[in-house]
Design a protein around this motif. Sequence first.
Motif, PDB file in Angstrom:
ATOM      1  N   PRO A   6       2.154  22.177   6.777  1.00 22.77           N
ATOM      2  CA  PRO A   6       3.568  22.169   7.175  1.00 22.77           C
ATOM      3  C   PRO A   6       3.712  21.787   8.648  1.00 22.77           C
ATOM      4  CG  PRO A   6       3.078  24.120   5.876  1.00 22.77           C
ATOM      5  CD  PRO A   6       1.761  23.449   6.170  1.00 22.77           C
ATOM      6  N   GLY A   7       4.660  20.909   8.914  1.00 23.91           N
ATOM      7  CA  GLY A   7       4.937  20.486  10.281  1.00 23.91           C
ATOM      8  C   GLY A   7       4.126  19.299  10.761  1.00 23.91           C
ATOM      9  N   PHE A   8       3.173  18.793   9.966  1.00 22.07           N
ATOM     10  CA  PHE A   8       2.405  17.621  10.387  1.00 22.07           C
ATOM     11  C   PHE A   8       3.241  16.374  10.125  1.00 22.07           C
ATOM     12  CE2 PHE A   8      -0.556  14.109   9.858  1.00 22.07           C
ATOM     13  CZ  PHE A   8      -1.347  14.246  10.986  1.00 22.07           C
ATOM     14  N   HIS A   9       3.495  15.592  11.193  1.00 22.59           N
ATOM     15  CA  HIS A   9       4.416  14.457  11.078  1.00 22.59           C
ATOM     16  C   HIS A   9       3.766  13.094  11.287  1.00 22.59           C
ATOM     17  CE1 HIS A   9       7.730  17.261  10.878  1.00 22.59           C
ATOM     18  NE2 HIS A   9       7.244  17.877  11.949  1.00 22.59           N
ATOM     19  N   ASP A  10       2.487  13.042  11.521  1.00 25.95           N
ATOM     20  CA  ASP A  10       1.831  11.769  11.823  1.00 25.95           C
ATOM     21  C   ASP A  10       1.197  11.119  10.595  1.00 25.95           C
ATOM     22  OD1 ASP A  10       2.520  11.719  14.513  1.00 25.95           O
ATOM     23  OD2 ASP A  10       0.758  12.874  15.107  1.00 25.95           O
ATOM     24  N   VAL A  11       1.845  11.268   9.450  1.00 23.53           N
ATOM     25  CA  VAL A  11       1.340  10.705   8.194  1.00 23.53           C
ATOM     26  C   VAL A  11       1.086   9.199   8.308  1.00 23.53           C
ATOM     27  CG1 VAL A  11       1.889  10.340   5.749  1.00 23.53           C
ATOM     28  CG2 VAL A  11       2.315  12.566   6.817  1.00 23.53           C
ATOM     29  N   PRO A  12       2.006   8.405   8.891  1.00 27.43           N
ATOM     30  CA  PRO A  12       1.732   6.968   9.001  1.00 27.43           C
ATOM     31  C   PRO A  12       0.471   6.651   9.802  1.00 27.43           C
ATOM     32  CG  PRO A  12       4.054   7.398   9.377  1.00 27.43           C
ATOM     33  CD  PRO A  12       3.365   8.736   9.353  1.00 27.43           C
ATOM     34  N   SER A  72      -5.009   0.829   6.313  1.00 25.62           N
ATOM     35  CA  SER A  72      -4.374  -0.440   6.688  1.00 25.62           C
ATOM     36  C   SER A  72      -5.230  -1.242   7.654  1.00 25.62           C
ATOM     37  CB  SER A  72      -3.006  -0.181   7.327  1.00 25.62           C
ATOM     38  OG  SER A  72      -2.111   0.369   6.395  1.00 25.62           O
ATOM     39  N   GLU A  73      -5.794  -0.575   8.649  1.00 30.14           N
ATOM     40  CA  GLU A  73      -6.594  -1.270   9.651  1.00 30.14           C
ATOM     41  C   GLU A  73      -7.847  -1.902   9.042  1.00 30.14           C
ATOM     42  OE1 GLU A  73      -7.045   1.857  12.540  1.00 30.14           O
ATOM     43  OE2 GLU A  73      -4.990   1.578  13.281  1.00 30.14           O
ATOM     44  N   MET A  88       0.855  -1.179   0.000  1.00 26.85           N
ATOM     45  CA  MET A  88       0.000   0.000   0.000  1.00 26.85           C
ATOM     46  C   MET A  88       0.894   1.232   0.000  1.00 26.85           C
ATOM     47  SD  MET A  88      -2.594   1.339   2.972  1.00 26.85           S
ATOM     48  CE  MET A  88      -3.795   0.048   2.733  1.00 26.85           C
ATOM     49  N   ASN A  89       0.495   2.216  -0.781  1.00 31.83           N
ATOM     50  CA  ASN A  89       1.132   3.529  -0.752  1.00 31.83           C
ATOM     51  C   ASN A  89       0.060   4.541  -0.387  1.00 31.83           C
ATOM     52  OD1 ASN A  89       3.698   2.654  -1.634  1.00 31.83           O
ATOM     53  ND2 ASN A  89       3.020   2.704  -3.745  1.00 31.83           N
ATOM     54  N   GLY A  90       0.343   5.376   0.612  1.00 32.30           N
ATOM     55  CA  GLY A  90      -0.612   6.375   1.052  1.00 32.30           C
ATOM     56  C   GLY A  90      -0.010   7.762   0.972  1.00 32.30           C
ATOM     57  N   PHE A  91      -0.828   8.703   0.532  1.00 37.68           N
ATOM     58  CA  PHE A  91      -0.405  10.093   0.368  1.00 37.68           C
ATOM     59  C   PHE A  91      -1.376  10.968   1.153  1.00 37.68           C
ATOM     60  CE2 PHE A  91       0.460   7.531  -3.328  1.00 37.68           C
ATOM     61  CZ  PHE A  91       1.815   7.717  -3.507  1.00 37.68           C
ATOM     62  N   VAL A  92      -0.837  11.837   1.989  1.00 38.70           N
ATOM     63  CA  VAL A  92      -1.668  12.682   2.837  1.00 38.70           C
ATOM     64  C   VAL A  92      -1.380  14.142   2.524  1.00 38.70           C
ATOM     65  CG1 VAL A  92      -2.291  13.260   5.216  1.00 38.70           C
ATOM     66  CG2 VAL A  92      -1.611  10.918   4.646  1.00 38.70           C
ATOM     67  N   GLY A 135      -7.563 -10.317   7.738  1.00 38.72           N
ATOM     68  CA  GLY A 135      -6.720 -10.871   8.794  1.00 38.72           C
ATOM     69  C   GLY A 135      -5.245 -10.652   8.484  1.00 38.72           C
ATOM     70  N   GLU A 136      -4.429 -11.628   8.799  1.00 41.00           N
ATOM     71  CA  GLU A 136      -2.986 -11.506   8.553  1.00 41.00           C
ATOM     72  C   GLU A 136      -2.675 -11.282   7.067  1.00 41.00           C
ATOM     73  OE1 GLU A 136      -0.291 -11.179  10.699  1.00 41.00           O
ATOM     74  OE2 GLU A 136      -1.993 -10.845  12.029  1.00 41.00           O
ATOM     75  N   ASN A 137      -3.544 -11.770   6.190  1.00 43.35           N
ATOM     76  CA  ASN A 137      -3.333 -11.561   4.753  1.00 43.35           C
ATOM     77  C   ASN A 137      -3.629 -10.123   4.335  1.00 43.35           C
ATOM     78  OD1 ASN A 137      -2.516 -14.197   4.342  1.00 43.35           O
ATOM     79  ND2 ASN A 137      -4.596 -14.900   3.942  1.00 43.35           N
ATOM     80  N   GLY A 138      -4.157  -9.334   5.242  1.00 41.25           N
ATOM     81  CA  GLY A 138      -4.363  -7.911   4.978  1.00 41.25           C
ATOM     82  C   GLY A 138      -3.172  -7.060   5.355  1.00 41.25           C
ATOM     83  N   ARG A 139      -2.221  -7.648   6.093  1.00 44.95           N
ATOM     84  CA  ARG A 139      -0.990  -6.900   6.443  1.00 44.95           C
ATOM     85  C   ARG A 139      -0.130  -6.764   5.198  1.00 44.95           C
ATOM     86  NH1 ARG A 139      -0.671  -5.809  11.651  1.00 44.95           N
ATOM     87  NH2 ARG A 139      -1.889  -7.101  13.066  1.00 44.95           N
ATOM     88  N   HIS A 140       0.541  -5.632   5.061  1.00 45.43           N
ATOM     89  CA  HIS A 140       1.212  -5.308   3.807  1.00 45.43           C
ATOM     90  C   HIS A 140       2.440  -4.451   4.059  1.00 45.43           C
ATOM     91  CE1 HIS A 140      -2.104  -2.558   4.847  1.00 45.43           C
ATOM     92  NE2 HIS A 140      -1.166  -1.643   4.685  1.00 45.43           N
ATOM     93  N   ALA A 141       3.318  -4.423   3.069  1.00 43.50           N
ATOM     94  CA  ALA A 141       4.393  -3.436   3.071  1.00 43.50           C
ATOM     95  C   ALA A 141       3.742  -2.096   2.736  1.00 43.50           C
ATOM     96  CB  ALA A 141       5.444  -3.798   2.022  1.00 43.50           C
ATOM     97  N   ARG A 142       4.318  -0.992   3.230  1.00 41.76           N
ATOM     98  CA  ARG A 142       3.621   0.274   3.058  1.00 41.76           C
ATOM     99  C   ARG A 142       4.570   1.455   3.052  1.00 41.76           C
ATOM    100  NH1 ARG A 142      -0.450   2.353   7.619  1.00 41.76           N
ATOM    101  NH2 ARG A 142       1.349   3.551   8.263  1.00 41.76           N
ATOM    102  N   THR A 143       4.185   2.467   2.314  1.00 37.85           N
ATOM    103  CA  THR A 143       4.836   3.768   2.348  1.00 37.85           C
ATOM    104  C   THR A 143       3.766   4.802   2.636  1.00 37.85           C
ATOM    105  OG1 THR A 143       6.490   3.078   0.729  1.00 37.85           O
ATOM    106  CG2 THR A 143       6.176   5.443   1.003  1.00 37.85           C
TER     107      THR A 143
END
Length: 156
Positions: free
Chosen positions: A104-110, A117-118, A96-100, A125-133
């Motif tokens: 300026p100064g907002f750091h809680d992008v993940p 992701s949730e 998954m790639n997410g863009f927010v 389930g576990e098959n929903g877990r993924h690599a992410r940016t």
Amino acid sequence: MTQTIEAAVAAQGLTLSAIPRPRGAFLPWSRLGNQLFLAGQICERGGEVLYPGKVGAELDLETGKLAAQACALNLLASLSDAVEGDMSRVVRCVRMNGFVNVAPGFHDVPLVINGASELFIALFGENGRHARTAIGVATLPGNAAVEVESIFEIRD
């Protein structure tokens, strides 16, 4: 009987909408072998941006998470189309790639992208877990707060 993606989403208390009309010259999904590439989806429904603005200015973290969840629902509409609604054809979410759209100064992008992701983890389930940016950007189409894209492994 095979569960549909729409039914799985409904079990989470959410609804699957129609695939949003692309805002450019692209397809909502493309398949290469057993890999399904889902085009980026913003937080819209029925052509209207649900959460316009910058997270960390007009929108808070929790609203940003809701925007990411709305993006994930749009991705799931594309996924459902690609697998003809059959949830058993989904092997796993690979990436998954997410863009927010951030102030300026907002750091809680993940933490914002966790909204998408949730939902995938709740559905698969576990098959929903993924690599992410997760990336903070200056603007997104339609002044949307969030855009998310993903790659799924599927079976025939």
